[in-house]
Design a protein around this motif. Structure first.
Motif, mmCIF file in Angstrom:
data_model
loop_
_atom_site.group_PDB
_atom_site.id
_atom_site.type_symbol
_atom_site.label_atom_id
_atom_site.label_comp_id
_atom_site.label_asym_id
_atom_site.label_seq_id
_atom_site.Cartn_x
_atom_site.Cartn_y
_atom_site.Cartn_z
ATOM 1 N N ASP A 63 -14.441 -21.850 19.863
ATOM 2 C CA ASP A 63 -13.637 -22.873 19.339
ATOM 3 C C ASP A 63 -14.017 -22.806 17.887
ATOM 4 O O ASP A 63 -15.291 -23.065 17.553
ATOM 5 C CB ASP A 63 -13.623 -24.100 19.890
ATOM 6 N N ALA A 64 -12.945 -22.224 16.812
ATOM 7 C CA ALA A 64 -13.730 -22.079 15.403
ATOM 8 C C ALA A 64 -13.401 -23.192 14.733
ATOM 9 O O ALA A 64 -13.547 -23.247 13.394
ATOM 10 C CB ALA A 64 -12.695 -20.809 14.882
ATOM 11 N N ALA A 95 -17.522 -24.014 16.285
ATOM 12 C CA ALA A 95 -18.100 -24.102 14.670
ATOM 13 C C ALA A 95 -17.273 -25.652 14.260
ATOM 14 O O ALA A 95 -16.274 -26.096 14.682
ATOM 15 C CB ALA A 95 -17.041 -23.195 14.133
ATOM 16 N N LEU A 96 -18.395 -26.145 13.635
ATOM 17 C CA LEU A 96 -18.268 -27.404 13.224
ATOM 18 C C LEU A 96 -17.991 -27.717 11.914
ATOM 19 O O LEU A 96 -18.382 -27.028 10.819
ATOM 20 C CB LEU A 96 -19.787 -28.002 13.446
ATOM 21 N N LEU A 97 -17.067 -28.383 11.596
ATOM 22 C CA LEU A 97 -16.614 -28.742 10.166
ATOM 23 C C LEU A 97 -17.717 -29.615 9.433
ATOM 24 O O LEU A 97 -18.444 -30.097 10.141
ATOM 25 C CB LEU A 97 -15.267 -29.502 10.535
ATOM 26 N N ILE A 314 -1.896 -13.820 14.369
ATOM 27 C CA ILE A 314 -2.750 -15.179 14.542
ATOM 28 C C ILE A 314 -3.950 -14.661 15.192
ATOM 29 O O ILE A 314 -3.857 -14.021 16.433
ATOM 30 C CB ILE A 314 -2.131 -16.220 14.983
ATOM 31 N N ASP A 315 -5.219 -14.704 14.832
ATOM 32 C CA ASP A 315 -6.444 -14.023 15.460
ATOM 33 C C ASP A 315 -6.997 -15.012 16.347
ATOM 34 O O ASP A 315 -7.822 -14.463 17.333
ATOM 35 C CB ASP A 315 -7.474 -13.958 14.284
ATOM 36 N N ALA A 316 -6.809 -16.418 16.338
ATOM 37 C CA ALA A 316 -7.667 -17.270 17.283
ATOM 38 C C ALA A 316 -6.899 -18.407 17.419
ATOM 39 O O ALA A 316 -5.940 -18.844 16.670
ATOM 40 C CB ALA A 316 -9.005 -17.683 16.615
#
Length: 435
Positions: A63-64, A95-97, A314-316
């Motif tokens: 999860d980006a 991945a964390l904002l 769209i990559d992800a």
């Protein structure tokens, strides 16, 4: 812990076992064996056995984009809660904002996140550091130090970069060490006080709109600025993305990025799962759990997002997971906060609304290979002797989303029956079962 997965179909185009039904043994955190499924095969004594109907297995999902509310907003969701929620959704990496309090704009806050994340053996958390101090869009952070301290990418997160000079200088600053700039495209001068997509539905409901133009103009601007940075030294044809657009919502944005990729620009993008499931008409009930930014747009935009996902523009797919306390959601629509829970339901939401628009192998690619390449995470290889990072799922199972593991409850999906179920994840020697 030894783990035995019985009769699962491999979904991984890079694996020699892709498409095959196999039994998988994980021993001491490594994939010990892939064997053709044998119902008479007995697992090792003491091994955890994972079995069931129509099991599929892939590399662990990534999860980006998910909000980290710790430090500062732990009452919404602590990192331990996020780790449980992400694992339940099938993710082994998140991945964390950087929009915590304090913002992840210095090594001490980044270090806190990394030290805390080390305590969660079932999910790997990857902090994204802020581009500007306090994510305010003014003074630059020390991105080289943050990179060396472990930042996986750079973004002001929920605060889109507004000034073109900031974007140009950031790209120039990150390029020598291969850093990634992530921007959510929105010209906030066009969206001030907006509540939902600008269109017929917003007029009917008497709400100020968030025009798609605000996103499209920013995408066009940022692509032109990226080309400007590369004029003196073009990127290699197979270069990793330098600029990543997150949470696309508009058809024209997809078209612009498709064209940019065709021209060889090192650019990538993602879409939030909920953008593929709803249009702005869903807001006729004024359900504040459906209030997100970017907003749900029209049917043509949703169709373009599906098409972009299918053709690889769209990559992800991301969760854009944003927990909120009840006091900020159970209020009038125009004063409610933007954002919804998403990490537990990404796969199910897409499968439920897919309608044969996206092949399963392509969806899994957008949850594995795509985001790993964008974020520069090492690849996960489904081969003997490799570290285990696996997601086990049933793409056709129906289930009811009766409860969330998050302390927050701001999901419009609670109580709904969905298609596509995560069975569990394996990371090293740790198995997390869907609850």
């Amino acid at each position: 812990m030894n783990i035995f997965i019985r009769s699962a179909r491999v979904v991984d185009r890079a694996s020699l076992q892709n498409g095959q039904l196999v039994d998988i043994l994980v021993r001491n955190g490594l994939i010990a064996s892939f064997t053709t499924t044998n119902p008479d095969l007995r697992p090792e004594t003491g091994a955890v056995v994972i079995e069931g109907g129509n099991l599929h297995v892939s590399a662990g999902w990534v999860d980006a984009r998910a909000a980290a509310n710790d430090p500062g907003y732990e009452h919404r969701e602590a990192l331990a809660d996020l780790a449980r929620v992400a694992a339940a959704g099938g993710f082994t990496d998140v991945a964390l904002l950087p929009n915590t309090q304090p913002v992840v704009d210095a090594k001490d806050t980044l270090g806190y996140l990394r030290r805390t994340a080390d305590g969660f053996p079932t999910v790997r958390l990857h902090p994204v550091a802020a581009i500007t101090k306090g994510a305010k869009g003014d003074d630059f952070t020390d991105m080289i130090d943050l990179h060396r301290a472990g930042a996986v990418a750079f973004s002001d997160g929920d605060h889109p970069l507004q000034h073109p000079d900031l974007l140009v200088k950031t790209l120039q600053y990150l390029r020598p060490f291969g850093g990634l700039l992530i921007n959510r495209p929105e010209d906030t001068r066009l969206t001030r006080y907006g509540q939902m997509h600008e269109g017929i539905q917003s007029t009917r409901q008497g709400l100020k709109g968030l025009p798609a133009l605000a996103e499209v103009m920013t995408v066009a601007r940022d692509l032109r600025l990226l080309a400007y940075v590369l004029e003196t030294e073009p990127a290699a044809p197979d270069a990793a993305p330098m600029l990543h657009f997150t949470c696309l919502s508009a058809a024209e944005s997809v078209a612009l990025i498709r064209e940019a990729k065709a021209q060889g620009l090192p650019v990538s993008c993602d879409v939030a799962a909920h953008q593929l499931a709803y249009t702005d008409e869903a807001l006729h009930t004024f359900d504040s759990n459906l209030k997100v930014n970017p907003p749900f747009r029209g049917a043509a935009d949703v169709a373009a997002l599906w098409a972009g996902l299918a053709d690889g523009t769209i990559d992800a797919v991301v969760s854009d997971h944003h927990p909120h306390e009840e006091e900020t959601k159970n209020v009038e629509f125009d004063v409610a906060e933007f954002g919804m829970l998403g990490a537990e339901t990404v796969f199910a939401l897409i499968q439920t609304h897919n309608k044969d628009r996206l092949a399963l192998a392509d969806l899994i690619d957008r949850l594995t290979t795509g985001p790993r390449r964008v974020l520069r995470l090492p690849p996960v290889l489904l081969a003997e002797g490799q570290p285990a990072a696996l997601t086990i799922f049933n793409p056709t199972a129906s289930w009811t989303y009766t409860r969330t593991l998050s302390p927050a409850k701001n999901s419009p999906l609670l109580g709904q029956t969905l298609v596509g179920n995560v069975v569990g994840t394996v990371l090293g020697g740790h198995y997390t079962v869907q609850q």
